[in-house]
Design an enzyme around this catalytic site. Structure first.
Site, PDB file in Angstrom:
ATOM      1  CG  ASP A  46     -39.743  -8.920  38.847  1.00  0.00           C
ATOM      2  OD1 ASP A  46     -38.711  -8.641  37.948  1.00  0.00           O
ATOM      3  OD2 ASP A  46     -40.608  -8.607  39.327  1.00  0.00           O
ATOM      4  NE  ARG A  69     -47.218 -19.226  11.340  1.00  0.00           N
ATOM      5  CZ  ARG A  69     -46.365 -20.126  11.795  1.00  0.00           C
ATOM      6  NH1 ARG A  69     -46.101 -21.250  11.146  1.00  0.00           N
ATOM      7  NH2 ARG A  69     -45.621 -19.875  12.588  1.00  0.00           N
ATOM      8  CD  GLN A  70     -55.461 -18.993  16.342  1.00  0.00           C
ATOM      9  OE1 GLN A  70     -54.771 -19.768  16.089  1.00  0.00           O
ATOM     10  NE2 GLN A  70     -56.851 -18.987  16.759  1.00  0.00           N
ATOM     11  CG  HIS A 125     -49.536 -16.575   7.159  1.00  0.00           C
ATOM     12  ND1 HIS A 125     -49.121 -17.519   6.360  1.00  0.00           N
ATOM     13  CD2 HIS A 125     -51.018 -17.154   7.383  1.00  0.00           C
ATOM     14  CE1 HIS A 125     -49.865 -18.515   6.165  1.00  0.00           C
ATOM     15  NE2 HIS A 125     -50.864 -18.355   6.667  1.00  0.00           N
ATOM     16  CE  LYS A 132     -48.723 -25.840   4.012  1.00  0.00           C
ATOM     17  NZ  LYS A 132     -47.605 -24.989   4.448  1.00  0.00           N
ATOM     18  CG  ASP A 161     -43.656 -21.237   2.188  1.00  0.00           C
ATOM     19  OD1 ASP A 161     -44.835 -20.405   1.889  1.00  0.00           O
ATOM     20  OD2 ASP A 161     -44.144 -22.353   2.784  1.00  0.00           O
TER      21      ASP A 161
END
Ligand code: R5P
Length: 281
Positions: free
Chosen positions: A33, A88-89, A121, A182, A208
């Site tokens: 499954d 990031r959330q 982050h 930004k 970054d």
């Protein structure tokens, strides 16, 4: 022993070598499954579970690996999450939204005694875990693959990445640092407000924490190219490179893209294993 997630095999191997630990034999397969089966085949006393959580499947597998490690006898588990997904959330930006990083941190905490993660982050997400959690700075290895540079500028494409740019500059051994500003319009649209940095005939290294859609870096490369930078290198801790991000950067004219092995990609030129090994007990 080190218990490696499917998507983090290379880094787990590097970490085993770096820390002088053995790699456990892990079997995974799929039931008809589609559900995943996980088994650790060695007898464990302690376990270091190493798994980046790039996809939802990686999250499920991580929780299974922790459980399998306990079943295999581990009485102490350290969970190493080189790339922590959903970071990031980290708050509800609108009413009713899940604080996804908190929800997943709570779930991961139930199966471990300690968490190590690399350049999340926001470092504050470590507080969402219910066990001691350390954020390791992965940017310190990013200077490694850089070639010899001409009068370099280490540039953060947004203010939040300034510390990373300074770390890479210091590790490289010299150069100026600067940052752009930004504003994010949507998931894959950003607008960049450049500084008045003078970059003509100089090498620029953009730094970054993560390249996701590549929009931030591609727009920054465009600006620097217009300003006649000599070469533009792009470097990040987490080379997520979703969808067509890499080709966006190539089209923008980047000289090279470098990332770490927190996420296994073709640009993962440098390992974070040594900095993680420094934090193992
Ligand atoms: C955001 O603040 C991060 O530091 C990165 O700049 C961002 O996630 C990069 O996203 P993208 O590659 O989609 O522009």
């Amino acid at each position: 022993m080190i218990v490696a997630g499917t998507a983090t095999q290379t880094l787990a191997g590097e970490l085993a070598a770096e820390a002088g630990r053995d790699l456990a034999t892990v079997t995974t397969k799929r039931f008809p499954d589609g559900e995943r089966y996980v088994r650790v085949e060695d007898d464990l006393e302690t376990a270091i579970v190493v798994a980046s959580t790039v996809s939802d499947e990686d999250h499920v597998e991580l929780i299974q690996l922790q459980d399998a490690a306990r079943e295999a006898g581990a009485d102490r588990i350290t969970t190493v999450i080189p790339y922590l997904g959903y970071a990031r959330q980290d708050r509800a930006f609108d009413s009713g939204e899940a604080v996804s990083s908190r929800a997943l941190a709570r779930a991961i905490s139930t199966g471990t005694d300690r968490v190590l993660t690399v350049t999340p982050h926001e470092t504050a997400v470590c507080e969402y875990f219910d066990v001691p959690t350390t954020a390791i700075d992965g940017s310190q290895v990013l200077a490694g693959p850089l070639p010899e540079l001409t009068d370099p500028v280490f540039l953060a494409p947004d203010e939040g990445a300034t510390d990373l740019a300074v770390t890479v500059r210091d590790a490289y051994g010299g150069g100026e640092t600067d940052f752009f500003r930004k504003t994010r319009q949507s998931g894959d649209e950003v607008s960049i407000e450049p500084s008045d940095a003078s970059v003509a005939d100089r090498d620029v290294v953009l730094v970054d924490d993560i390249i996701a859609t590549g929009s931030t870096m591609a727009q920054s490369v465009d600006i620097l190219t217009d300003r006649e930078a000599r070469r533009v290198f792009v470097t990040c801790v987490h080379p997520l490179l979703a969808r067509n991000a890499y080709s966006k950067l190539v089209r923008a004219g980047v000289a090279a893209v470098y990332g770490t092995d927190s996420i296994e990609r073709t640009v993962s030129d440098v390992s974070v294993a040594p900095v993680i090994a420094d934090h193992l007990e």
